[in-house]
Scaffold this active site. Structure first.
Site, PDB file in Angstrom:
ATOM      1  N   LYS A 110       0.112  16.433  18.342  1.00  0.00           N
ATOM      2  CA  LYS A 110       0.203  14.994  18.124  1.00  0.00           C
ATOM      3  C   LYS A 110       1.229  14.409  19.098  1.00  0.00           C
ATOM      4  CE  LYS A 110       1.011  11.808  14.211  1.00  0.00           C
ATOM      5  NZ  LYS A 110       1.340  11.777  12.763  1.00  0.00           N
ATOM      6  N   SER A 191      -1.637   9.128  10.094  1.00  0.00           N
ATOM      7  CA  SER A 191      -1.498   8.813  11.495  1.00  0.00           C
ATOM      8  C   SER A 191      -1.901   9.950  12.430  1.00  0.00           C
ATOM      9  CB  SER A 191      -0.040   8.420  11.794  1.00  0.00           C
ATOM     10  OG  SER A 191       0.847   9.506  11.545  1.00  0.00           O
ATOM     11  N   SER A 215      -0.081  11.487   6.354  1.00  0.00           N
ATOM     12  CA  SER A 215      -0.556  11.467   7.739  1.00  0.00           C
ATOM     13  C   SER A 215      -1.237  12.742   8.207  1.00  0.00           C
ATOM     14  CB  SER A 215       0.600  11.121   8.682  1.00  0.00           C
ATOM     15  OG  SER A 215       1.012   9.795   8.474  1.00  0.00           O
TER      16      SER A 215
END
Length: 515
Positions: A110, A191, A215
């Protein structure tokens, strides 16, 4: 043409000049949906090399990412890392040495996880483009040591969805709008959207996400992949762009429980750059690691609390309700003891970000943590949250400020440390955890709570508890997971439960829209 497309184009062009094609690369072995165990077996039987695997994924990213927007950057040194892994494997065979299960396996990170290489670490924002981190994030150090290949950076909800309330899940200025590979118009959730999308669409073997409040669990549920949100501190947060260290956790996303556990085994443990949290949590790591809890009969004897309200509310969706009732029956048939229809005290308050006090605490904590992260950068266009706010104002079109604003950032900047308001909020969060989740688990002597989708994320977030999401059903083609959560350090039990459920149901299927 952007970075990943240009790099992929050059690689594939070079291969074609050599007479190679993706069909050649995969002739003897099907990479799509292959597990880490499958890949390692293919390596050992000379059916595949790490270089060929990386070339395949670069090709898939080039083909699919223009639509899915799951990857922000490809590591320009990925092929070099792959060649190094192939050479190390050959040496290990000669010397009869064993290698990590992640050795030679590509992994996407990420874009809020720092890498001290040619990749950027920006949380999807142009304000950090070109910034220089002091070192690899703690989890990246462990991944490199295991021999994993950093393939690139996955897209995300900008700043881990901490800039604006109205910004859509999976969107960032650098990455664009991430798309759900099952139904392009569906919410990919966030996210860690890119981390989940890329794994679901077979653009990478496994990925790493981060979670503050759902997330990992939410995008895993929405993209038919497995996501593990570890106990806070079990994995290092050092070098990860923070929201709040009190709730931030770093975890794996994969297509199977086994693959996610292989990654978990590598990334857990002490890190001197996140010493207090990881030293305390390291005591929770079982001797021999987590893979020994991948048991087909892992559900046998487990006491599972079924939280129906509000997490199994499918009154308007009979098909989905039937699917989950079937799953509950499967849990029983596999030997689990179900304590049905249990309730978490004050659940409405816990789920309300403002009412619980979570908003007050997180806003103040984020400003402190983010400023500290930015100050430690070797070089950066921004050095504080205030600088980011000004950057967004000065680059309104680039950051789409008029469309989404930056209300969360402005509220965080208005805080002034941890004062009485924040302390009151933190005390309330502790009380809600103690009187809710913890009390329920202890009252019924539960091994885990069972909920549909990722609605329980707020509950486990404020307590720092672990959870695992596993593919469970499809609602008009859109995936939805089942979530198993437990007390701190209960990862071994959760893995047994999740693996037992997965093997008994095998719900996951790859996206069908892909060409």
């Amino acid at each position: 043409m952007n970075v990943y497309s240009l790099f992929a184009f050059l690689i594939l062009t070079a291969l074609s000049l050599l007479g190679w094609s993706q069909i050649d690369i995969c002739h003897a072995f099907s990479i799509k949906e292959a597990s880490i165990t499958d890949l390692q077996l293919a390596f050992s039987q000379n059916h595949l090399t790490s270089r060929q695997l990386v070339e395949f994924y670069i090709g898939e990213i080039s083909r699919l990412n223009p639509v899915l927007k799951a990857v922000i950057e490809i590591n320009p040194d990925a092929l070099l890392e792959a060649e190094k892994a192939d050479n190390e494997r050959n040496e290990a065979i000669t010397k009869s040495c064993s290698l990590s299960m992640l050795h030679g396996i590509p992994i996407l990170l990420k874009d809020n996880i720092a890498t001290k290489d040619k990749l950027n670490t920006t949380a999807g924002s142009f304000s950090l483009l070109g910034s220089v981190v002091p070192r690899d994030a703690g989890v990246v150090t462990k991944l490199r040591k295991s021999g994993a290949i950093v393939l690139g950076k996955a897209s995300l909800s900008e700043w881990a969805h901490s800039r604006a309330l109205t910004a859509p899940n999976g969107w960032s200025p650098r990455g664009g709008q991430g798309k759900n590979p099952y139904v392009l118009s569906a919410d990919p959730c966030g996210s860690s959207s890119g981390s989940a999308i890329s794994v679901a669409a077979n653009m990478v073997s496994v990925s790493i996400g981060t979670e503050t409040r759902g997330s990992i669990l939410c995008p895993a549920s929405s993209n038919a992949v497995v996501g593990i949100k570890p106990t806070v501190g079990l994995t290092s947060r050092a070098g990860v762009i923070p929201v709040t260290p009190r709730q931030d956790s770093i975890g794996p996303i994969a297509r199977t429980v086994a693959d996610s556990v292989h990654v978990l085994d590598v990334i857990v443990g002490f890190d001197h750059n996140d010493a207090a949290a990881t030293r305390a949590a390291e005591k929770l790591i079982p001797p021999g690691g987590y893979t020994r809890f991948l048991k087909v009969d892992g559900l046998k004897g487990k006491r599972l609390g079924i939280v129906r309200e509000p997490f199994f509310n499918f009154t308007d969706n009979p098909a989905l309700a039937q699917a989950f009732e079937k799953h509950l029956q499967t849990l029983r048939l596999q030997g689990a003891v179900l304590i049905d229809n249990v309730n978490i005290a004050n659940i409405e308050t816990i789920l309300d970000f403002n009412l619980s006090g979570e908003a007050s605490a997180v806003l103040a904590e984020m400003k402190i943590a983010l400023n500290a992260y930015l100050q430690e950068l070797v070089d950066s266009p921004v050095r504080s949250l205030a600088d980011i706010i000004i950057f967004n104002q000065n680059n309104s079109e680039l950051e789409m400020l008029k469309e989404f604003g930056q209300d969360i950032f402005l509220a965080a900047e208005a805080t002034n440390g941890i004062g009485e308001t924040e302390l009151k909020a933190l005390r309330n969060l502790s009380r809600l955890t103690r009187d809710g989740f913890q009390k329920l688990m202890k009252k019924y002597k539960l091994d885990a709570l069972v909920t549909a989708d990722s609605g329980v994320a707020a509950v486990v977030a404020i307590g720092g508890f672990p959870a695992i999401s596993v593919p469970a059903a499809y609602d008009k083609g859109v995936p939805i997971g089942i979530c198993f959560s437990g007390l701190k350090g209960s990862e071994p039990k959760l893995i047994e439960i999740a693996y037992g459920f997965e093997q008994a149901t095998l719900v996951r299927k790859p996206p069908t829209f892909l060409p």
